[in-house]
Design a protein around this motif. Sequence first.
Motif, PDB file in Angstrom:
ATOM      1  N   VAL A 208       0.836  -1.190   0.000  1.00  0.00           N
ATOM      2  CA  VAL A 208       0.000   0.000   0.000  1.00  0.00           C
ATOM      3  C   VAL A 208       0.879   1.252   0.000  1.00  0.00           C
ATOM      4  O   VAL A 208       1.921   1.295   0.644  1.00  0.00           O
ATOM      5  CB  VAL A 208      -0.925   0.012   1.234  1.00  0.00           C
ATOM      6  N   ALA A 209       0.463   2.280  -0.749  1.00  0.00           N
ATOM      7  CA  ALA A 209       1.147   3.565  -0.756  1.00  0.00           C
ATOM      8  C   ALA A 209       0.255   4.609  -0.104  1.00  0.00           C
ATOM      9  O   ALA A 209      -0.968   4.565  -0.241  1.00  0.00           O
ATOM     10  CB  ALA A 209       1.488   3.975  -2.186  1.00  0.00           C
ATOM     11  N   THR A 222      -4.846   6.946   0.567  1.00  0.00           N
ATOM     12  CA  THR A 222      -4.203   5.636   0.550  1.00  0.00           C
ATOM     13  C   THR A 222      -4.442   4.988  -0.807  1.00  0.00           C
ATOM     14  O   THR A 222      -5.578   4.953  -1.292  1.00  0.00           O
ATOM     15  CB  THR A 222      -4.758   4.726   1.663  1.00  0.00           C
ATOM     16  N   PHE A 223      -3.370   4.493  -1.424  1.00  0.00           N
ATOM     17  CA  PHE A 223      -3.465   3.831  -2.728  1.00  0.00           C
ATOM     18  C   PHE A 223      -3.191   2.344  -2.523  1.00  0.00           C
ATOM     19  O   PHE A 223      -2.059   1.939  -2.270  1.00  0.00           O
ATOM     20  CB  PHE A 223      -2.447   4.403  -3.721  1.00  0.00           C
ATOM     21  N   ASP A 224      -4.218   1.530  -2.634  1.00  0.00           N
ATOM     22  CA  ASP A 224      -4.088   0.091  -2.421  1.00  0.00           C
ATOM     23  C   ASP A 224      -3.966  -0.595  -3.776  1.00  0.00           C
ATOM     24  O   ASP A 224      -4.963  -0.971  -4.390  1.00  0.00           O
ATOM     25  CB  ASP A 224      -5.301  -0.436  -1.650  1.00  0.00           C
ATOM     26  N   ILE A 254      -3.290   4.816 -12.153  1.00  0.00           N
ATOM     27  CA  ILE A 254      -3.121   6.262 -12.144  1.00  0.00           C
ATOM     28  C   ILE A 254      -4.150   6.851 -11.186  1.00  0.00           C
ATOM     29  O   ILE A 254      -5.355   6.622 -11.328  1.00  0.00           O
ATOM     30  CB  ILE A 254      -3.266   6.864 -13.552  1.00  0.00           C
ATOM     31  N   TYR A 255      -3.648   7.592 -10.185  1.00  0.00           N
ATOM     32  CA  TYR A 255      -4.501   8.185  -9.163  1.00  0.00           C
ATOM     33  C   TYR A 255      -4.443   9.712  -9.255  1.00  0.00           C
ATOM     34  O   TYR A 255      -3.433  10.290  -9.664  1.00  0.00           O
ATOM     35  CB  TYR A 255      -4.044   7.766  -7.769  1.00  0.00           C
ATOM     36  N   GLU A 261      -8.563   9.605  -5.640  1.00  0.00           N
ATOM     37  CA  GLU A 261      -9.339   8.579  -6.337  1.00  0.00           C
ATOM     38  C   GLU A 261      -8.555   7.979  -7.507  1.00  0.00           C
ATOM     39  O   GLU A 261      -7.737   8.652  -8.129  1.00  0.00           O
ATOM     40  CB  GLU A 261     -10.646   9.177  -6.849  1.00  0.00           C
ATOM     41  N   GLU A 262      -8.860   6.708  -7.785  1.00  0.00           N
ATOM     42  CA  GLU A 262      -8.274   6.051  -8.952  1.00  0.00           C
ATOM     43  C   GLU A 262      -8.898   6.611 -10.223  1.00  0.00           C
ATOM     44  O   GLU A 262     -10.117   6.672 -10.355  1.00  0.00           O
ATOM     45  CB  GLU A 262      -8.505   4.539  -8.873  1.00  0.00           C
ATOM     46  N   ILE A 263      -8.049   7.015 -11.160  1.00  0.00           N
ATOM     47  CA  ILE A 263      -8.521   7.563 -12.431  1.00  0.00           C
ATOM     48  C   ILE A 263      -8.637   6.460 -13.481  1.00  0.00           C
ATOM     49  O   ILE A 263      -9.628   6.360 -14.192  1.00  0.00           O
ATOM     50  CB  ILE A 263      -7.571   8.668 -12.932  1.00  0.00           C
TER      51      ILE A 263
END
Length: 300
Positions: A208-209, A222-224, A254-255, A261-263
């Motif tokens: 996770v980032a 948070t980017f899972d 790509i966020y 949010e995820e793009i």
Amino acid sequence: MEAISSFKPPDGSYPICSHMDDKVVTSLYKNGLVCKFDAETGKLISEFLFPSRRRWYSYTGISKPGQYAVAIEYKGDVCVWDISTGETKLRILKETKEERFCSVCFSPDETKLAVSSSLSCVLVYDISSGKMTKRYRGSCSDAMWINYSGDGSKMAIRDSDMAVRVFKTEKSIEAVPGEFAVAGDSILQPILSFDGSELISCNSSSGVAKLWIVEGKREIATFDCRLFHAGQDVCFSPNDIRAALGSVDGYVYIYSTVTGEEIKRHQCCKYPIQSVSYSPDGGRIVTSLGDGTVKVWKIL
């Protein structure tokens, strides 16, 4: 995303990381090979091979977009070469027998090299003159990862204790007192945005980032996305409004760094993404793939 070009060396070498300028991609491979190829056609332009090959080095890297190659030799010294000419541009020797160099990072303008030392400091050298210009001391014991912001104004340092600290490069002092370390996290690498106002910390255990505002150390997203943690698999877009992250299952995510949010996501292969990097105009991404291929993609 739409594939524009791809490149794979004849010997099937495995790519570690890739960077690109407007027209040329520079890729580093595990066997010590550096290739430059045309971003539009995939045609090979030139090759550089590390002297004595990679088996004599504990670390290898390239500058962005790709003027220099660097290695930490097993005996402990650091050496920088001009990729185009093969000329040795800088050699850094250990100050003591016990000292060891842990990590290196080029400045965005490719004029300086930051080197972390086991003597609780990060040293910055001017590549053209070979002179040490700065020394960061006191709060960076065994720095294992160094990352400049895109404008060169800040530097993020991850220590062996997994603490992340951000410094102002002009003053050699911490921009934000304290650490970004979070209980239970195991941070592999911190990635700064172009202006250094944001930071992405990557967790080496969970994949996770996390996106942070540097001022105030405030977590905002948070980017899972199951990061592979090759060390180069996270990148901010040039305008800092997006971030591209490569996953262990071959996807590039790509966020939005504004909303978190995820793009979009795109599966580039079925293997881990070794690295992702934006083009200077932000309209393309170059990926180093686990199948040995380096590909340039147009972002649709």
